[in-house]
Design a protein around this motif. Structure first.
Motif, PDB file in Angstrom:
ATOM      1  N   CYS A   1     -68.403  71.502  16.586  1.00 49.58           N
ATOM      2  CA  CYS A   1     -68.233  70.942  17.931  1.00 49.58           C
ATOM      3  C   CYS A   1     -69.058  71.708  18.965  1.00 49.58           C
ATOM      4  O   CYS A   1     -69.623  71.104  19.882  1.00 49.58           O
ATOM      5  N   THR A   2     -69.135  73.011  18.812  1.00 45.51           N
ATOM      6  CA  THR A   2     -69.956  73.810  19.721  1.00 45.51           C
ATOM      7  C   THR A   2     -71.431  73.442  19.578  1.00 45.51           C
ATOM      8  O   THR A   2     -72.146  73.285  20.581  1.00 45.51           O
TER       9      THR A   2
ATOM     10  N   THR B   1     -71.998  70.101  21.155  1.00 52.64           N
ATOM     11  CA  THR B   1     -72.035  70.228  22.608  1.00 52.64           C
ATOM     12  C   THR B   1     -73.430  70.616  23.076  1.00 52.64           C
ATOM     13  O   THR B   1     -73.959  70.045  24.037  1.00 52.64           O
TER      14      THR B   1
ATOM     15  N   PHE C   1     -66.796  66.966  22.956  1.00 44.33           N
ATOM     16  CA  PHE C   1     -66.999  68.003  21.944  1.00 44.33           C
ATOM     17  C   PHE C   1     -66.661  69.399  22.479  1.00 44.33           C
ATOM     18  O   PHE C   1     -66.205  70.260  21.735  1.00 44.33           O
TER      19      PHE C   1
ATOM     20  N   LEU D   1     -62.898  69.571  22.206  1.00 42.88           N
ATOM     21  CA  LEU D   1     -62.515  69.711  20.799  1.00 42.88           C
ATOM     22  C   LEU D   1     -62.797  71.124  20.288  1.00 42.88           C
ATOM     23  O   LEU D   1     -62.012  71.673  19.509  1.00 42.88           O
ATOM     24  N   SER D   2     -63.893  71.720  20.729  1.00 44.88           N
ATOM     25  CA  SER D   2     -64.173  73.099  20.302  1.00 44.88           C
ATOM     26  C   SER D   2     -63.157  74.067  20.908  1.00 44.88           C
ATOM     27  O   SER D   2     -62.718  74.999  20.244  1.00 44.88           O
TER      28      SER D   2
END
Length: 158
Positions: A26-27, A30, A44, A47-48
């Motif tokens: 997710c990172t 992003t 994202f 989510l991260s």
């Protein structure tokens, strides 16, 4: 020396690896999406954040097992071994009680989030229950490890 497999420890560590992969993915998304789809970045990013929070709470159980919490070791070293052991037991009891209290409040928060259908303010597609479930799972695992610590009598240390 062969070590006995611990199902709960293996499960917790495997979950932590999965959550770490999700957080890293997710990172990365992003970073990549900021150039191609800036509107998706917030999803994202949130989510991260949730994945990293899950990592922290999942780590509570293994921390209990390995007695990795900061304790009053400096003070206990000044006293005889029996006093140090007593201080360690008192710290464990206080930590256990704190985990139980935090579990109760976390369950209340999770129940409220589920019953109201609360959503993330930044990204309404993400239910807050996803974030509020992390402390519940983490505290339950920590409590299980504390109970196991009492029944093994060894403190669960390797």
């Amino acid at each position: 020396m062969e070590q006995k497999k611990d199902f709960l420890d293996d499960l917790t560590q495997n979950l932590m690896v999965v959550v770490l992969i999700i957080a890293a993915a997710c990172t990365l998304m992003t970073f990549i999406l900021q150039f191609f789809a800036p509107d998706s970045v917030d999803l994202f990013k949130q989510l991260s954040y949730y994945a990293y929070a899950w990592m922290i709470y999942l780590a509570l159980g293994p921390m209990v097992k390995r007695s990795a919490f900061m304790k009053i070791d400096i003070i206990s070293q000044k006293y005889p071994e029996g006093v140090g052991k007593a201080l360690s037991i008192i710290c464990d009891i206080l930590m256990f009680l704190m985990m139980v209290i935090m579990l109760v409040y976390s369950c209340i928060a999770l129940g409220n989030a589920v019953s109201t259908g609360a959503q993330n303010a930044t990204v309404p597609a993400i239910p807050l229950a996803l974030a509020y479930a992390a402390p519940v799972v983490g505290y339950v695992l920590a409590i299980i490890y504390y109970v196991a610590k009492v029944f093994t009598g060894k403190g669960g240390n390797k």
